[in-house]
Design an enzyme around this catalytic site. Sequence first.
Site, mmCIF file in Angstrom:
data_model
loop_
_atom_site.group_PDB
_atom_site.id
_atom_site.type_symbol
_atom_site.label_atom_id
_atom_site.label_comp_id
_atom_site.label_asym_id
_atom_site.label_seq_id
_atom_site.Cartn_x
_atom_site.Cartn_y
_atom_site.Cartn_z
ATOM 1 N NE ARG A 149 -6.406 6.287 6.877
ATOM 2 C CZ ARG A 149 -7.047 5.451 7.823
ATOM 3 N NH1 ARG A 149 -7.689 6.337 8.965
ATOM 4 N NH2 ARG A 149 -6.902 4.031 7.530
ATOM 5 C CD GLU B 66 -12.069 -6.129 7.050
ATOM 6 O OE1 GLU B 66 -11.935 -4.820 7.558
ATOM 7 O OE2 GLU B 66 -12.078 -7.312 7.425
ATOM 8 N NE ARG C 45 31.571 19.720 7.601
ATOM 9 C CZ ARG C 45 32.143 20.656 6.862
ATOM 10 N NH1 ARG C 45 32.818 21.878 6.785
ATOM 11 N NH2 ARG C 45 31.695 20.673 5.005
ATOM 12 N N GLY D 53 -7.257 -6.062 -2.782
ATOM 13 C CA GLY D 53 -7.591 -6.171 -0.680
ATOM 14 C C GLY D 53 -6.375 -7.302 -0.189
ATOM 15 C CG ASN E 99 40.665 22.002 3.673
ATOM 16 O OD1 ASN E 99 39.882 22.817 3.502
ATOM 17 N ND2 ASN E 99 39.544 20.976 3.302
ATOM 18 N N GLY F 11 -12.444 -4.871 11.394
ATOM 19 C CA GLY F 11 -13.028 -5.957 11.433
ATOM 20 C C GLY F 11 -13.074 -6.102 13.031
ATOM 21 N N GLY G 107 0.581 -1.239 -0.094
ATOM 22 C CA GLY G 107 0.451 -0.049 0.268
ATOM 23 C C GLY G 107 0.922 1.422 0.252
ATOM 24 C CB SER H 195 46.642 32.893 18.675
ATOM 25 O OG SER H 195 46.664 32.034 19.305
#
Length: 468
Positions: A16, A157, A336, A80, A389, A142, A12, A408
């Site tokens: 919905r 059903e 990462r 079905g 890079n 059902g 299916g 730094s």
Amino acid sequence: MESIITIILAAGKGTRMKSDLVKVLHPLLGVPMLSYPVALSLNDIKAEKTILVVGHQADKIKEKFKGPRIHFVIQEEQLGTGHAVLQALPFLQSFNGTVLILCGDVPLVKMETLRSFIDTFWRNESVLSVLTAVVENPFGYGRIVRNQAGWLERIVEEKDATEEEKLIPEINTGIYCLKASYLREGLREIGQENAQGEYYLTDLVEIGRKRGVRCSAHMVNDPAEVMGINTRIDLATAEEVLRQEKLKELMLSGVTVVDPKNTYIENGVEVGKDTVIYPCCVLQGKTKIGKHCIIEHNSRISDSTVGDEVTIHSNSIITESKVEDQASIGPFAHLRPLSEVRTKVTIGNFVEVEESIIGKGSKVSHLAYIGNSLLGETVTMGAGAITSNDNGFERNKTIIGDRVFVGSNVELVAPVKVGSNASIGAGTTVTKNVPEGALAVSRVKQRNIKGWSKKLGLRHKKNKKRKD
């Protein structure tokens, strides 16, 4: 014990759900919804064959569930449940054991429930048994009609039920056990004489009653186990059930989860004992966390391996990476993919690492970017240091030896190598290799201009007079 073949109904679309993705591929705790009945069949029931009846987006489902023990049949038109099972008949021609029918959109069924269901089916010597549940609101399901002795007589059903039958609270879950021989014979007699013009698998009960064979119903203890997923609301409800089960499993194994209501750990994640997980953390995919770790608030770890005694400080993100024992990450760090952080490394505030190896005992303490790099042991990277890079055409590598000190605001323009025991002065842009033990400095000579503030003040006064 009889052999079992499992048929899982997954054809299916799930209209919905209001989604472009077929319903059974919607994720639940990090894996497709369909994974749960498939795992039950393969790992718990250990079925001889697992047959998936697929239709909508069949190729996507086949791609996700490749495997030598899984077989696929296509239901081109969804006419079905009886029609769906009919497609699997070629796999049942010479089989005389038990056929277990599961639903691809009923993911919460427990192994213990299925085992009890199958064992009861065998003991009762039925040709068909259905798993049932008693619910407060049976609308849309059902209904189970039993005879005076309690045996299953009919499944009606909703659209075909009388007003009296609609009051029955016991419902059909769509999960069946059948004798393979009876299933083959009964499917030939199923018709479309119903309100929806479909081939109902439930008609096999009526066929059995006419033949005088025994059909039974086995009631599940907890109706939540057999809830079907039809909407996003159902999906969220099922996710919460599975999430709490996962957290309970971890806590019982020795993991401290400070706030289970606000902790999100997916199904495939492993966590070692005495690890503490603080609120609002998300652990995803195939993540493995070692023992005695601390994972602070708001951290997210995906498909990564974390060793023992590691501290992940608040607001850090780790994706497809490896962190070894006694390392410290964050706060606000980002590892990462393809990053490796070795033993006793410190990755500090606002540091990003990508596709790099950081050697044992090294420190990248704050405001740095390390990409496509290999750092040796006991390297110190100063605040604001970056590896450049990417030149716009290709990514190049930076290689830094052991015991290197990088000051730094240093920029290392790859490809470049820095030898062991070298130092790089603050503010330097490194474009050439640095020999072992050398000091690299690239700065213009500093000039101090006396009286600069007085000159600046006179300039401001002149500008003000022009404006006036």
